[in-house]
Design a protein around this motif. Sequence first.
Motif, PDB file in Angstrom:
ATOM      1  N   CYS A 175       0.820  -1.213   0.000  1.00 22.71           N
ATOM      2  CA  CYS A 175       0.000   0.000   0.000  1.00 22.71           C
ATOM      3  C   CYS A 175       0.854   1.262   0.000  1.00 22.71           C
ATOM      4  N   PHE A 176       2.163   1.100  -0.071  1.00 23.36           N
ATOM      5  CA  PHE A 176       3.054   2.262  -0.013  1.00 23.36           C
ATOM      6  C   PHE A 176       3.006   3.042  -1.324  1.00 23.36           C
ATOM      7  N   HIS A 177       2.837   4.365  -1.231  1.00 26.12           N
ATOM      8  CA  HIS A 177       2.803   5.247  -2.390  1.00 26.12           C
ATOM      9  C   HIS A 177       3.912   6.294  -2.282  1.00 26.12           C
ATOM     10  N   GLU A 178       4.469   6.627  -3.411  1.00 28.37           N
ATOM     11  CA  GLU A 178       5.529   7.638  -3.480  1.00 28.37           C
ATOM     12  C   GLU A 178       5.120   8.727  -4.460  1.00 28.37           C
ATOM     13  N   CYS A 179       5.328   9.979  -4.053  1.00 33.63           N
ATOM     14  CA  CYS A 179       5.095  11.088  -4.978  1.00 33.63           C
ATOM     15  C   CYS A 179       6.351  11.282  -5.813  1.00 33.63           C
ATOM     16  N   LEU A 180       6.246  11.007  -7.120  1.00 33.64           N
ATOM     17  CA  LEU A 180       7.411  11.075  -8.001  1.00 33.64           C
ATOM     18  C   LEU A 180       7.705  12.491  -8.478  1.00 33.64           C
ATOM     19  N   ALA A 181       6.673  13.301  -8.647  1.00 35.68           N
ATOM     20  CA  ALA A 181       6.898  14.643  -9.186  1.00 35.68           C
ATOM     21  C   ALA A 181       5.673  15.510  -8.967  1.00 35.68           C
ATOM     22  N   VAL A 182       5.893  16.809  -9.026  1.00 36.36           N
ATOM     23  CA  VAL A 182       4.818  17.805  -8.982  1.00 36.36           C
ATOM     24  C   VAL A 182       4.906  18.621 -10.262  1.00 36.36           C
ATOM     25  N   LEU A 183       3.874  18.546 -11.094  1.00 35.04           N
ATOM     26  CA  LEU A 183       3.837  19.306 -12.342  1.00 35.04           C
ATOM     27  C   LEU A 183       3.156  20.634 -12.065  1.00 35.04           C
ATOM     28  N   ASP A 184       3.900  21.691 -12.251  1.00 35.13           N
ATOM     29  CA  ASP A 184       3.410  23.016 -11.866  1.00 35.13           C
ATOM     30  C   ASP A 184       3.509  23.940 -13.069  1.00 35.13           C
ATOM     31  N   ALA A 185       2.423  24.053 -13.831  1.00 34.55           N
ATOM     32  CA  ALA A 185       2.464  24.912 -15.019  1.00 34.55           C
ATOM     33  C   ALA A 185       1.150  25.663 -15.231  1.00 34.55           C
ATOM     34  N   HIS A 186       0.088  25.257 -14.566  1.00 35.75           N
ATOM     35  CA  HIS A 186      -1.188  25.965 -14.707  1.00 35.75           C
ATOM     36  C   HIS A 186      -1.207  27.211 -13.824  1.00 35.75           C
ATOM     37  N   ARG A 187      -2.017  28.172 -14.203  1.00 32.84           N
ATOM     38  CA  ARG A 187      -2.166  29.405 -13.434  1.00 32.84           C
ATOM     39  C   ARG A 187      -3.539  29.482 -12.777  1.00 32.84           C
ATOM     40  N   GLY A 188      -4.173  28.361 -12.626  1.00 36.69           N
ATOM     41  CA  GLY A 188      -5.456  28.268 -11.955  1.00 36.69           C
ATOM     42  C   GLY A 188      -5.694  26.837 -11.536  1.00 36.69           C
ATOM     43  N   PRO A 189      -6.723  26.581 -10.736  1.00 44.91           N
ATOM     44  CA  PRO A 189      -7.022  25.215 -10.308  1.00 44.91           C
ATOM     45  C   PRO A 189      -7.126  24.244 -11.475  1.00 44.91           C
ATOM     46  N   VAL A 190      -6.595  23.035 -11.296  1.00 41.83           N
ATOM     47  CA  VAL A 190      -6.641  21.993 -12.321  1.00 41.83           C
ATOM     48  C   VAL A 190      -7.973  21.259 -12.183  1.00 41.83           C
ATOM     49  N   LYS A 191      -8.846  21.431 -13.168  1.00 44.01           N
ATOM     50  CA  LYS A 191     -10.222  20.948 -13.073  1.00 44.01           C
ATOM     51  C   LYS A 191     -10.398  19.526 -13.591  1.00 44.01           C
ATOM     52  N   CYS A 192      -9.635  19.127 -14.625  1.00 45.63           N
ATOM     53  CA  CYS A 192      -9.858  17.805 -15.205  1.00 45.63           C
ATOM     54  C   CYS A 192      -8.553  17.228 -15.763  1.00 45.63           C
ATOM     55  N   LEU A 193      -8.497  15.882 -15.775  1.00 45.52           N
ATOM     56  CA  LEU A 193      -7.332  15.150 -16.236  1.00 45.52           C
ATOM     57  C   LEU A 193      -7.760  13.951 -17.070  1.00 45.52           C
ATOM     58  N   ALA A 194      -6.885  13.528 -17.962  1.00 45.40           N
ATOM     59  CA  ALA A 194      -7.041  12.263 -18.683  1.00 45.40           C
ATOM     60  C   ALA A 194      -5.642  11.744 -18.957  1.00 45.40           C
ATOM     61  N   ALA A 195      -5.512  10.425 -19.113  1.00 42.63           N
ATOM     62  CA  ALA A 195      -4.191   9.838 -19.353  1.00 42.63           C
ATOM     63  C   ALA A 195      -4.326   8.613 -20.232  1.00 42.63           C
ATOM     64  N   SER A 196      -3.277   8.337 -20.996  1.00 41.16           N
ATOM     65  CA  SER A 196      -3.242   7.140 -21.841  1.00 41.16           C
ATOM     66  C   SER A 196      -1.821   6.611 -21.884  1.00 41.16           C
ATOM     67  N   LEU A 197      -1.707   5.297 -22.071  1.00 45.44           N
ATOM     68  CA  LEU A 197      -0.403   4.650 -22.163  1.00 45.44           C
ATOM     69  C   LEU A 197       0.153   4.862 -23.566  1.00 45.44           C
ATOM     70  N   GLU A 198       1.393   5.362 -23.665  1.00 43.32           N
ATOM     71  CA  GLU A 198       2.009   5.631 -24.964  1.00 43.32           C
ATOM     72  C   GLU A 198       3.090   4.607 -25.298  1.00 43.32           C
ATOM     73  N   ILE A 199       3.919   4.262 -24.329  1.00 46.37           N
ATOM     74  CA  ILE A 199       5.033   3.338 -24.550  1.00 46.37           C
ATOM     75  C   ILE A 199       5.033   2.307 -23.427  1.00 46.37           C
ATOM     76  N   GLU A 200       5.185   1.046 -23.783  1.00 47.17           N
ATOM     77  CA  GLU A 200       5.308  -0.003 -22.769  1.00 47.17           C
ATOM     78  C   GLU A 200       6.456  -0.914 -23.174  1.00 47.17           C
ATOM     79  N   LYS A 201       7.610  -0.717 -22.536  1.00 46.25           N
ATOM     80  CA  LYS A 201       8.797  -1.501 -22.811  1.00 46.25           C
ATOM     81  C   LYS A 201       9.346  -2.050 -21.502  1.00 46.25           C
TER      82      LYS A 201
END
Length: 417
Positions: free
Chosen positions: A321-347
Amino acid sequence: MSSTAPQDPPPTAPTSTRRASTAQPRLPLDPLPPPHPSPSLLYHCIASLHRQDGTIFSIAAAKGLVFTGSESSRIRAWRQPDCTERGYFKATCGEVRTILAHGNTLFTSHKDCKVRVWNITAATENFQAKKITTLPKNRSIFMFPRTTSPKHRDCISCMAYNHAEGLLYTGSWDRTIRVWRVSDNRCVDSFTAHEDNINAVVVNQDDGCVFTCSSDGSVKIWRRVYGQSSHTLTMTLKFQPSPVNALALSSSTNSCFLYSGSSDGFINFWEKEKMSGRFNHGGFLQGHRFAVLCLVAIEKLVFSGSEDTTIRVWRREEGSCFHECLAVLDAHRGPVKCLAASLEIEKVVVMGFLVYSAGLDQTFKVWRIKILPEEKECPPAAMDPIDTTVMITEYETSPVLSPSWVEKKLQGDNPFN
């Protein structure tokens, strides 16, 4: 089953990443220093797009395309991964609150509290969208007798689709869940699920379980009654009084984790027992300073977007159950309202993801993320040149908020409505 927790600390208190693998009630924590960028993650913002569409409320990715819906009532289509715009189509029924994509079918919800179903054709450069139907259908004035419309009475805030059964679930601020059979466009079930606004709904494609969350601070698990269309409540998960804004499910043959993002800035997670099927509270992820507004789970990663303008990337350790925060992406200038993700490379050496984000700053951003294995970390030379030159930004404790969002907040309005 539910459990209560003592009063949470103010959302500005935790400025760190905190992992917990205990089901004990949460206690106030001393702030920890910001997380150091993990050497096992590289990221790069490959596109930052702005259109005069106002706030982007929703993102969906499917079959090489990404769709965005906004308050302008336009649904824009973008090609993956370069995000070249393929065109847009416009609904005449107001702002697009939620988007759900499955195959060549696109579901969109609108200001009139109805859902539009579209057929998407993108095999050629000529992108086309054709409306199939409206849920519920507009009734003719000549129909007699006229029956009560199953339309939601308030904004449709979320949607989920059961692929095997062909059932569309819509959740609304009217506190109800409605279930639509897509094959004949009928509403086959409707029930009051919560005591306040419903903010997210998720379907487990493996067993058909439905998860809902609400501003009443609870997460609920529902199952279809065997041989019927109705649904029954099987479990209530409540670990804090704070409103729950987002859900994400990470399910595989070996494990099943449910994540919930709350207005107190925490992400609670539950693990499913293999034998009993119960969900046990596994802990919480601490890092965001303000409300968590959106979550996406893919493989062993969880992406969280927050009112504090940042996106955090979390990785779950294999077999724990251990989780690690790998990074913080900080580029928006307002609250982040929505996200989506897809797998691009699997090696064997690396896994690559495309992450799409939109915020109240009215921008749409695309991130390319590469994750190295937990056991062995490859040197930077093994990565593409474009990624090795990117510096991972440290977490900033003073986010820059968009003026329009701040103005609404100061006036006491809900900037997310």
